[in-house]
Design a protein around this motif. Sequence first.
Motif, PDB file in Angstrom:
ATOM      1  N   SER A   1      -7.800   6.549   9.827  1.00  0.00           N
ATOM      2  CA  SER A   1      -8.510   5.578   8.998  1.00  0.00           C
ATOM      3  C   SER A   1      -9.850   5.276   9.644  1.00  0.00           C
ATOM      4  O   SER A   1      -9.899   4.752  10.763  1.00  0.00           O
TER       5      SER A   1
ATOM      6  N   PHE B   1       0.840  -1.206   0.000  1.00  0.00           N
ATOM      7  CA  PHE B   1       0.000   0.000   0.000  1.00  0.00           C
ATOM      8  C   PHE B   1       0.871   1.250   0.000  1.00  0.00           C
ATOM      9  O   PHE B   1       0.636   2.183  -0.782  1.00  0.00           O
TER      10      PHE B   1
ATOM     11  N   THR C   1      -6.889  -4.919   2.044  1.00  0.00           N
ATOM     12  CA  THR C   1      -5.806  -3.937   2.162  1.00  0.00           C
ATOM     13  C   THR C   1      -5.585  -3.502   3.605  1.00  0.00           C
ATOM     14  O   THR C   1      -4.552  -2.914   3.930  1.00  0.00           O
TER      15      THR C   1
ATOM     16  N   GLN D   1     -10.896   1.696   1.595  1.00  0.00           N
ATOM     17  CA  GLN D   1     -10.091   0.736   0.859  1.00  0.00           C
ATOM     18  C   GLN D   1     -10.673  -0.668   1.005  1.00  0.00           C
ATOM     19  O   GLN D   1     -11.418  -0.956   1.933  1.00  0.00           O
TER      20      GLN D   1
ATOM     21  N   ILE E   1      -8.084   8.163   5.445  1.00  0.00           N
ATOM     22  CA  ILE E   1      -8.727   7.083   4.689  1.00  0.00           C
ATOM     23  C   ILE E   1     -10.118   6.845   5.269  1.00  0.00           C
ATOM     24  O   ILE E   1     -10.267   6.694   6.484  1.00  0.00           O
TER      25      ILE E   1
ATOM     26  N   THR F   1      -2.736  -0.924   5.311  1.00  0.00           N
ATOM     27  CA  THR F   1      -3.002   0.480   5.654  1.00  0.00           C
ATOM     28  C   THR F   1      -2.727   0.736   7.127  1.00  0.00           C
ATOM     29  O   THR F   1      -2.052   1.704   7.484  1.00  0.00           O
TER      30      THR F   1
END
Length: 376
Positions: free
Chosen positions: A209, A194, A270, A266, A239, A274
Amino acid sequence: MYKKKQIVFVNQSAGYLMIDIIDAFKDEYEERILLTGFLNPRNKILDATVKVEKLIPYDRSSTFKRMFTWVGAFLKILFLIKFKYPKAHLFLVSNPPLTAWVPLFCKNSYDILIYDVYPDALVEFGYFKQDSWIIKKWENINRRMYAKARKISTITSGMKERIAKYVNKNKVNVVPIWTDNSFLKPIPKSENVFLKTHQIEDKFIVMYSGNMGKAHPVEILIELALQFQNNTEIFFLLIGGGDRYKEMEVLIAKNKLQNIKILPWQDTKTLPFTLSGADLALVTVGNEASDLSIPSKTYNLMSVGTPILCVAPQNSALARLVENEKMGEIFQNSDLQSIVDFIQKSKINFEFLNYYKSNALKASLNYTPYNATKFI
């Protein structure tokens, strides 16, 4: 071994936690059914013997869509239970919020798992006034339904105290959220696909995130990016999605920031890359939700050993967790300079950062999928 006949799990948005809970009941019931609008497995998929009934998916992109999908899911849940599963035991999760109303219209036995305390959260976020008739009616329904539940569970002691306004707190079982160290583990930056894809493997990364909603003061990351805009070694990453995603995009563009990037949600596969790609992870709760929840990503960050930059009230459930596990530091939203100093120290002092990394990894051993068995 004797098995009870049928159990129906109700959760509009089901992920790894729900899959683990359903799996824990495998030897308890002959038939397991899941009512959900969205199923998001990770490394462990839902047992093929579990029957899935589809609901309208939860849409958090606007207040109207949020309310519409909540009501739509509730009506289908009610229809399915009343006419298709009238004798099943129910495992009701507080998503959609009206789920606790289902027993008003059915005679099924039931357990309740409360991730978010409603209607309290709706009042906290300004959707309704505390003295409105709908809130008073909802609170009365909670008291009736909670009293009749076979078992009530929630995820923090603070939420247990909040639920005590509706039912004797001795009836409420606290089961913390968990992570899964077989799916999430530290990944060196040199092997992180990533980071390589986005060409930031050589940066010190501060990441947020998750959901960018009303309860999340994520604008702090923009303010930090402004403070570090002349530092080419530190990079900020957002994210996720939610009500404030577009707002964050606009702020980044308006300030012409080159040291921060915003990305949409995402793919689940993933996630190990991340989360482990961050050197520090921003985890926040606003004042409104401070004793109502702990973001589930907090536990997932333990598995990858990412220290927490916690922006939350000092007395919040999140702050207490971070402090007790010694896996990061806690700040108020106004403590911008203190946060800047923490990031700088983390960047240059390996031993300082590694102390929190090690503690986060150790903490992950206390929050395992075994917790799912505590709902039986």
